[in-house]
Design a protein around this motif. Structure first.
Motif, PDB file in Angstrom:
ATOM      1  N   GLU A 124      11.681  10.654   2.160  1.00 17.09           N
ATOM      2  CA  GLU A 124      12.376  11.817   1.570  1.00 17.09           C
ATOM      3  C   GLU A 124      11.377  12.839   1.037  1.00 17.09           C
ATOM      4  O   GLU A 124      11.541  14.049   1.231  1.00 17.09           O
ATOM      5  N   ARG A 125      10.340  12.359   0.364  1.00 18.35           N
ATOM      6  CA  ARG A 125       9.346  13.283  -0.186  1.00 18.35           C
ATOM      7  C   ARG A 125       8.584  13.991   0.926  1.00 18.35           C
ATOM      8  O   ARG A 125       8.297  15.189   0.824  1.00 18.35           O
ATOM      9  N   ALA A 126       8.272  13.267   2.001  1.00 18.47           N
ATOM     10  CA  ALA A 126       7.587  13.893   3.139  1.00 18.47           C
ATOM     11  C   ALA A 126       8.460  14.969   3.767  1.00 18.47           C
ATOM     12  O   ALA A 126       7.973  16.045   4.144  1.00 18.47           O
ATOM     13  N   THR A 127       9.758  14.702   3.879  1.00 24.20           N
ATOM     14  CA  THR A 127      10.685  15.693   4.436  1.00 24.20           C
ATOM     15  C   THR A 127      10.731  16.946   3.568  1.00 24.20           C
ATOM     16  O   THR A 127      10.784  18.069   4.078  1.00 24.20           O
ATOM     17  N   ARG A 128      10.688  16.745   2.272  1.00 21.37           N
ATOM     18  CA  ARG A 128      10.700  17.885   1.345  1.00 21.37           C
ATOM     19  C   ARG A 128       9.400  18.674   1.395  1.00 21.37           C
ATOM     20  O   ARG A 128       9.406  19.919   1.393  1.00 21.37           O
ATOM     21  N   ASP A 129       8.258  17.964   1.474  1.00 23.41           N
ATOM     22  CA  ASP A 129       6.956  18.641   1.403  1.00 23.41           C
ATOM     23  C   ASP A 129       6.512  19.242   2.732  1.00 23.41           C
ATOM     24  O   ASP A 129       5.768  20.233   2.744  1.00 23.41           O
ATOM     25  N   TYR A 130       6.940  18.663   3.861  1.00 27.06           N
ATOM     26  CA  TYR A 130       6.459  19.128   5.173  1.00 27.06           C
ATOM     27  C   TYR A 130       7.628  19.307   6.148  1.00 27.06           C
ATOM     28  O   TYR A 130       7.653  18.718   7.230  1.00 27.06           O
ATOM     29  N   PRO A 131       8.611  20.131   5.798  1.00 27.59           N
ATOM     30  CA  PRO A 131       9.807  20.241   6.644  1.00 27.59           C
ATOM     31  C   PRO A 131       9.530  20.810   8.027  1.00 27.59           C
ATOM     32  O   PRO A 131      10.287  20.531   8.964  1.00 27.59           O
ATOM     33  N   LEU A 132       8.470  21.617   8.182  1.00 24.05           N
ATOM     34  CA  LEU A 132       8.181  22.231   9.472  1.00 24.05           C
ATOM     35  C   LEU A 132       7.303  21.361  10.357  1.00 24.05           C
ATOM     36  O   LEU A 132       7.120  21.661  11.543  1.00 24.05           O
ATOM     37  N   ASP A 135      10.068  15.732  12.170  1.00 26.33           N
ATOM     38  CA  ASP A 135      11.400  15.713  12.773  1.00 26.33           C
ATOM     39  C   ASP A 135      12.385  15.386  11.660  1.00 26.33           C
ATOM     40  O   ASP A 135      12.750  14.231  11.445  1.00 26.33           O
ATOM     41  N   THR A 136      12.798  16.415  10.942  1.00 25.17           N
ATOM     42  CA  THR A 136      13.593  16.191   9.735  1.00 25.17           C
ATOM     43  C   THR A 136      14.966  15.594  10.033  1.00 25.17           C
ATOM     44  O   THR A 136      15.485  14.809   9.227  1.00 25.17           O
ATOM     45  N   SER A 137      15.570  15.965  11.175  1.00 26.50           N
ATOM     46  CA  SER A 137      16.882  15.401  11.497  1.00 26.50           C
ATOM     47  C   SER A 137      16.777  13.895  11.713  1.00 26.50           C
ATOM     48  O   SER A 137      17.618  13.116  11.231  1.00 26.50           O
ATOM     49  N   ARG A 138      15.759  13.462  12.442  1.00 25.66           N
ATOM     50  CA  ARG A 138      15.543  12.038  12.657  1.00 25.66           C
ATOM     51  C   ARG A 138      15.185  11.340  11.343  1.00 25.66           C
ATOM     52  O   ARG A 138      15.654  10.233  11.061  1.00 25.66           O
ATOM     53  N   MET A 139      14.376  12.009  10.520  1.00 28.64           N
ATOM     54  CA  MET A 139      13.982  11.437   9.232  1.00 28.64           C
ATOM     55  C   MET A 139      15.218  11.232   8.354  1.00 28.64           C
ATOM     56  O   MET A 139      15.354  10.202   7.684  1.00 28.64           O
ATOM     57  N   LYS A 140      16.134  12.198   8.368  1.00 28.49           N
ATOM     58  CA  LYS A 140      17.354  12.079   7.569  1.00 28.49           C
ATOM     59  C   LYS A 140      18.235  10.937   8.072  1.00 28.49           C
ATOM     60  O   LYS A 140      18.883  10.243   7.276  1.00 28.49           O
ATOM     61  N   GLN A 141      18.264  10.744   9.373  1.00 28.25           N
ATOM     62  CA  GLN A 141      19.026   9.623   9.922  1.00 28.25           C
ATOM     63  C   GLN A 141      18.483   8.295   9.409  1.00 28.25           C
ATOM     64  O   GLN A 141      19.245   7.394   9.027  1.00 28.25           O
ATOM     65  N   MET A 176       9.050   5.845  11.605  1.00 25.42           N
ATOM     66  CA  MET A 176       8.751   7.181  11.087  1.00 25.42           C
ATOM     67  C   MET A 176       7.330   7.305  10.551  1.00 25.42           C
ATOM     68  O   MET A 176       6.890   8.408  10.217  1.00 25.42           O
ATOM     69  N   PHE A 177       6.627   6.188  10.460  1.00 26.51           N
ATOM     70  CA  PHE A 177       5.330   6.206   9.784  1.00 26.51           C
ATOM     71  C   PHE A 177       4.320   7.104  10.497  1.00 26.51           C
ATOM     72  O   PHE A 177       3.518   7.784   9.855  1.00 26.51           O
ATOM     73  N   ASP A 178       4.356   7.127  11.826  1.00 24.17           N
ATOM     74  CA  ASP A 178       3.397   7.942  12.566  1.00 24.17           C
ATOM     75  C   ASP A 178       3.536   9.422  12.223  1.00 24.17           C
ATOM     76  O   ASP A 178       2.548  10.161  12.232  1.00 24.17           O
ATOM     77  N   PHE A 188      -6.013   8.532  14.705  1.00 24.10           N
ATOM     78  CA  PHE A 188      -5.234   7.761  13.747  1.00 24.10           C
ATOM     79  C   PHE A 188      -3.757   7.918  14.094  1.00 24.10           C
ATOM     80  O   PHE A 188      -3.168   8.972  13.877  1.00 24.10           O
ATOM     81  N   PHE A 189      -3.196   6.855  14.652  1.00 26.00           N
ATOM     82  CA  PHE A 189      -1.795   6.863  15.085  1.00 26.00           C
ATOM     83  C   PHE A 189      -1.196   5.495  14.781  1.00 26.00           C
ATOM     84  O   PHE A 189      -1.910   4.504  14.609  1.00 26.00           O
ATOM     85  N   PHE A 190       0.122   5.472  14.712  1.00 26.71           N
ATOM     86  CA  PHE A 190       0.817   4.230  14.379  1.00 26.71           C
ATOM     87  C   PHE A 190       1.965   4.038  15.350  1.00 26.71           C
ATOM     88  O   PHE A 190       2.948   4.760  15.306  1.00 26.71           O
ATOM     89  N   HIS A 191       1.830   3.037  16.223  1.00 32.70           N
ATOM     90  CA  HIS A 191       2.868   2.722  17.202  1.00 32.70           C
ATOM     91  C   HIS A 191       3.551   1.395  16.897  1.00 32.70           C
ATOM     92  O   HIS A 191       4.242   0.845  17.746  1.00 32.70           O
ATOM     93  N   GLY A 192       3.343   0.902  15.693  1.00 34.61           N
ATOM     94  CA  GLY A 192       3.929  -0.366  15.292  1.00 34.61           C
ATOM     95  C   GLY A 192       2.905  -1.202  14.545  1.00 34.61           C
ATOM     96  O   GLY A 192       1.703  -1.008  14.690  1.00 34.61           O
ATOM     97  N   ARG A 193       3.413  -2.121  13.729  1.00 36.19           N
ATOM     98  CA  ARG A 193       2.531  -2.953  12.917  1.00 36.19           C
ATOM     99  C   ARG A 193       1.955  -4.071  13.759  1.00 36.19           C
ATOM    100  O   ARG A 193       2.666  -4.805  14.446  1.00 36.19           O
ATOM    101  N   ASN A 194       0.631  -4.212  13.749  1.00 34.48           N
ATOM    102  CA  ASN A 194      -0.034  -5.359  14.362  1.00 34.48           C
ATOM    103  C   ASN A 194      -1.122  -5.850  13.415  1.00 34.48           C
ATOM    104  O   ASN A 194      -1.723  -5.072  12.685  1.00 34.48           O
ATOM    105  N   LYS A 195      -1.344  -7.139  13.390  1.00 36.55           N
ATOM    106  CA  LYS A 195      -2.279  -7.757  12.449  1.00 36.55           C
ATOM    107  C   LYS A 195      -2.791  -9.063  13.044  1.00 36.55           C
ATOM    108  O   LYS A 195      -2.260  -9.571  14.029  1.00 36.55           O
ATOM    109  N   ARG A 196      -3.828  -9.576  12.426  1.00 37.40           N
ATOM    110  CA  ARG A 196      -4.442 -10.839  12.867  1.00 37.40           C
ATOM    111  C   ARG A 196      -4.656 -10.886  14.377  1.00 37.40           C
ATOM    112  O   ARG A 196      -4.112 -11.774  15.043  1.00 37.40           O
ATOM    113  N   PRO A 197      -5.409  -9.989  15.008  1.00 32.93           N
ATOM    114  CA  PRO A 197      -6.170  -8.921  14.345  1.00 32.93           C
ATOM    115  C   PRO A 197      -5.449  -7.570  14.454  1.00 32.93           C
ATOM    116  O   PRO A 197      -4.586  -7.380  15.316  1.00 32.93           O
TER     117      PRO A 197
END
Length: 343
Positions: A124-132, A135-141, A176-178, A188-197
């Motif tokens: 919500e804060r990201a949508t408010r601070d960087y609306p342009l 993808d605010t419609s997707r973020m609101k969903q 929405m994290f990316d 620096f991109f995020f296509h999903g959480r991966n770990k170990r490693p």
């Protein structure tokens, strides 16, 4: 220095604690910095190496005031208590709750509610601070869906159901994290959480930040007398600090994720600080790790208004505040555990 929930936190380095009558005296070299009465204190938690006088240690022991020693970075060292006091009753009740899956679910749902609430407000804060730029419609969903999930979490009484709701909300938030990465998108991109490693730069940062948070949370739980290895949502596993993982859930987004995003978006780190091993694992170099550690310690000094206590404290004391609140709930002093709700 801060008194919080009848616990006196001494966070200033190189301070020495001594006794003067019925008061604890905080000194640095020969200067007296503060003086507090002992009679209302349940515990004292000090970060540093200068020490505590034998007279104060004796007074704490005789008055059933727990005295906890931490390193400057927040690593637990020791907890000194008197012979008439212990954590037996607190820990026995913790173990009873852990052995009862329904009671575990009722407690854990507040932590997961806090996690989803905080994730929602990050978006919500990201949508408010960087609306342009988003993808605010997707973020609101997504935030609307998280709101509905929070309602289901509040009614969950089964650990399996709760884990399912937590997993669903994590997928939605991660989708929405990316978009929250506004700079250096090519590296620096995020296509999903991966770990170990971790298999990319962002996941390497997240894994390191979560490790730091889990260690801080484990130290906080030990400081208040809880067993960090016996959890409620995360079940027992040898060597795993399950309770630390439980309670850090509500802090992952606001404590760790936001720090990682800040490091990337402010260009405090860059792609040159990472390298890939033969097995595909992405590793930070020593210089980048030092930057992250420095930023972590600096963030811990920043002040925030605690939403439940309505007191201004440093971010570094938030894990201790939540551990204290959890201990009070387990003792029966609070009807419910109040999660950390950031906005």
């Amino acid at each position: 220095m801060k008194k919080l929930l009848n616990t006196f936190f001494v966070t200033m380095p190189d301070t020495y604690l001594s006794l003067d009558g019925e008061n604890i005296v905080v000194k640095k070299e020969e200067e007296t910095l503060a003086r507090y009465p002992l009679h209302n204190l349940e515990s004292i938690c000090t970060f540093g190496y200068a020490g505590v006088s034998p007279a104060l240690m004796g007074a704490c022991a005789s008055r059933n005031i727990a005295l906890t020693f931490m390193t400057r970075s927040g690593r637990f060292l020791a907890r000194v208590i008197g012979e008439d006091r212990g954590n037996v009753l607190l820990r026995k009740e913790q173990y009873r709750i852990s052995d009862d899956e329904r009671r575990s679910a009722l407690l854990s749902r507040n932590m997961i509610f806090g996690k989803v609430y905080n994730q929602k407000w990050i978006l919500e804060r990201a949508t408010r601070d960087y609306p342009l730029r988003l993808d605010t419609s997707r973020m609101k969903q997504v935030t609307g869906s998280l709101t509905e999930t929070m309602k289901l979490i509040r009614g969950a009484e089964d650990l399996g159901v709760l884990r399912g709701l937590e997993g669903t909300s994590a997928v939605q938030y991660n989708s929405m994290f990316d978009q929250l990465i506004l700079q250096q998108k090519e590296n620096f991109f995020f296509h999903g959480r991966n770990k170990r490693p971790p298999l990319d730069n962002v996941n390497a940062l997240l894994s390191f930040a979560y490790t730091l948070l889990s260690k801080d949370m484990k130290s906080a739980l030990e400081a208040v007398g809880l067993d960090p290895y016996v959890g409620f949502l995360h079940r027992d596993r040898p060597g795993r600090a399950s309770l630390a993982l439980d309670i850090m859930e509500e802090l992952r987004g606001v404590y760790a994720d936001r720090l990682v995003l800040s490091l990337i978006n402010k260009r405090l780190i860059n792609e040159k600080g990472f390298y890939r091993k033969e097995n595909g694992a992405v590793i930070m170099d020593d210089d980048t790790r030092k930057i992250v550690l420095q930023a972590w310690q600096e963030r811990k000094q920043e002040k925030i208004m605690h939403p439940y206590l309505n007191e201004k404290i440093s971010w570094g004391l938030v894990p201790y505040a939540q551990a204290l609140l959890l201990a009070r709930h387990i003792r029966g002093d609070l009807d419910e555990y109040p999660p950390f709700l950031w906005k």
